[in-house]
Design an enzyme around this catalytic site. Structure first.
Site, PDB file in Angstrom:
ATOM      1  N   HIS A  38      25.716  86.182   5.374  1.00  0.00           N
ATOM      2  CA  HIS A  38      25.418  85.054   4.492  1.00  0.00           C
ATOM      3  C   HIS A  38      26.620  84.115   4.398  1.00  0.00           C
ATOM      4  CE1 HIS A  38      21.543  86.530   2.966  1.00  0.00           C
ATOM      5  NE2 HIS A  38      22.073  87.735   3.135  1.00  0.00           N
ATOM      6  N   HIS A 220      14.255  88.807   4.539  1.00  0.00           N
ATOM      7  CA  HIS A 220      14.736  90.076   3.993  1.00  0.00           C
ATOM      8  C   HIS A 220      13.533  90.875   3.505  1.00  0.00           C
ATOM      9  CE1 HIS A 220      18.548  88.053   4.106  1.00  0.00           C
ATOM     10  NE2 HIS A 220      19.183  88.951   3.387  1.00  0.00           N
ATOM     11  N   GLU A 223      14.601  96.513   1.193  1.00  0.00           N
ATOM     12  CA  GLU A 223      15.928  96.854   0.676  1.00  0.00           C
ATOM     13  C   GLU A 223      15.773  97.417  -0.728  1.00  0.00           C
ATOM     14  OE1 GLU A 223      20.246  94.653  -0.141  1.00  0.00           O
ATOM     15  OE2 GLU A 223      18.390  93.497  -0.199  1.00  0.00           O
ATOM     16  N   ASP A 302      27.476  90.561   3.132  1.00  0.00           N
ATOM     17  CA  ASP A 302      28.368  89.707   2.339  1.00  0.00           C
ATOM     18  C   ASP A 302      29.742  90.356   2.245  1.00  0.00           C
ATOM     19  OD1 ASP A 302      26.589  87.494   1.177  1.00  0.00           O
ATOM     20  OD2 ASP A 302      25.458  89.273   0.608  1.00  0.00           O
TER      21      ASP A 302
END
Length: 363
Positions: A38, A220, A223, A302
């Site tokens: 990201h 995404h 998760e 990240d």
């Protein structure tokens, strides 16, 4: 998507277990692609601190003395804290020079870690107010990416990402914008943020726009939610790749479908642990996914918030899951084959991976 390279793997197909000499090749020298990174989250911590001082932005202790922060996002309060820290970090990017610096430094870090191709994900709506609107923001990011690519030799593609917590009409606006720059640096269309707050099927229209425009579908899913979220991404968004997707192991039939479709799962071990998706790196189902025949691409997600970059993910595969060098090279191959890299880049990186495998251990 290309045809799959291999059938599901079995114990008899594995290289010998690690023995000290069998896994001594330098993982930073292993050529690879990075497909799950990201924009703000790629920033160096030192750069965050410097820009915050320059722009008089107060950083909480979690981003200074206590960095990397202790995170957990399996409940709403934990995700809110994670998002708040991310938003604070984004707030230090005040000038075009700041964005250019971020991308240049990110590309430098990727080059040092063996990345030959990077796909970086950005939601331009998070920066538009500061940089003159959505279109100028995208053009600034693309121009900065071209500069960073020229300076480092790392190929860079941009993924425009919609936000699950915003209205689906906003996502359609971003999809149309992304399509305008297809073939000009934008390679995919994504969907990020808390998957518990925005169902994939709400965004089907935006992804149809993106796919008709020639962009990869890279949402995404799987998760913080389980197999249902993954299936929605496959069936409603026609995912070419899936950010995370690790919860697919909870449904063997779904996992078999992922393998059959050749969908690449962007697995981020350190991120999974930091956010509470897995208790430890050993609990991330990396080996299960690999043995099933699923195509995988390791990602750092990240680094600014999780404290580790791409090579660390390969180190975890080696140390916690017993991946030998041949398997690590296969992960690197799968990363480039799951990417939007031009054919010339793919050919060059695949040849370099083969060279890495032929390098004597310790060499």
């Amino acid at each position: 998507m290309e045809a799959r390279l291999a059938s599901p793997r079995h114990d008899s197909d594995r290289p010998p277990a690690l023995d000290g000499s069998a896994a001594s090749r330098d993982l930073a020298a292993l050529p690879k692609a990075h497909l799950h990174l990201h924009f703000t989250g790629s920033m160096r911590h030192s750069t965050l601190v410097e820009l915050a001082a320059a722009h008089e932005v107060h950083l909480p202790d979690a981003l200074v003395e206590d960095w990397p922060p202790k995170l957990r996002a399996t409940d709403e309060r934990g995700w809110f804290r994670f998002q708040r820290l991310y938003d604070i970090a984004r707030s230090v990017l005040r000038t075009p020079g700041d964005l250019r610096r971020l991308l240049r430094e990110t590309a430098e870090d990727e080059a040092a870690e063996g990345s030959r191709w990077l796909e970086i994900q950005v939601d331009p709506s998070g920066y538009a107010a500061r940089f003159g609107g959505l279109t100028p923001t995208v053009e600034l990011v693309l121009d900065a990416a071209r500069e960073a690519e020229a300076a480092t030799g790392v190929g860079i593609g941009v993924v425009i990402a919609a936000n699950r917590t915003k209205h689906p009409l906003d996502a359609k606006t971003l999809a149309r914008l992304a399509v305008r720059y297809a073939g000009k640096g934008v390679v995919g269309f994504g969907l990020s943020n808390d998957e518990r707050r925005g169902r994939a099927y709400d965004f089907g229209g935006a992804f149809r726009i993106a796919r008709r425009g020639g962009l990869l579908s890279v949402p995404h899913g799987g998760e913080l939610l389980g197999p249902t979220s993954v299936r929605e991404c496959l069936e409603t968004l026609s995912a070419d790749r899936l950010g995370h997707g690790v919860r697919a192991t909870e449904d063997p039939r779904l996992l078999a479908e992922i393998v059959e479709r050749g969908v690449t799962l962007e697995v981020c071990p350190a991120s999974n642990v930091s956010l509470g998706v897995a208790a430890t790196a050993a609990d991330v189902p990396l080996r299960t996914l690999y043995e099933s025949g699923a195509r995988l691409a390791l990602g750092a997600d990240d680094p600014l918030l999780f404290g580790s970059r791409l090579v660390r993910q390969y180190e975890l595969a080696r140390a916690e899951h017993g991946f030998g060098d041949a398997e690590l090279a296969e992960l690197a191959r799968q990363s480039i084959l799951g990417s939007a890299a031009p054919e010339s880049v793919r050919t060059r990186v695949l040849a370099a991976i083969a060279d890495w495998e032929r390098t004597p251990t310790g060499g």
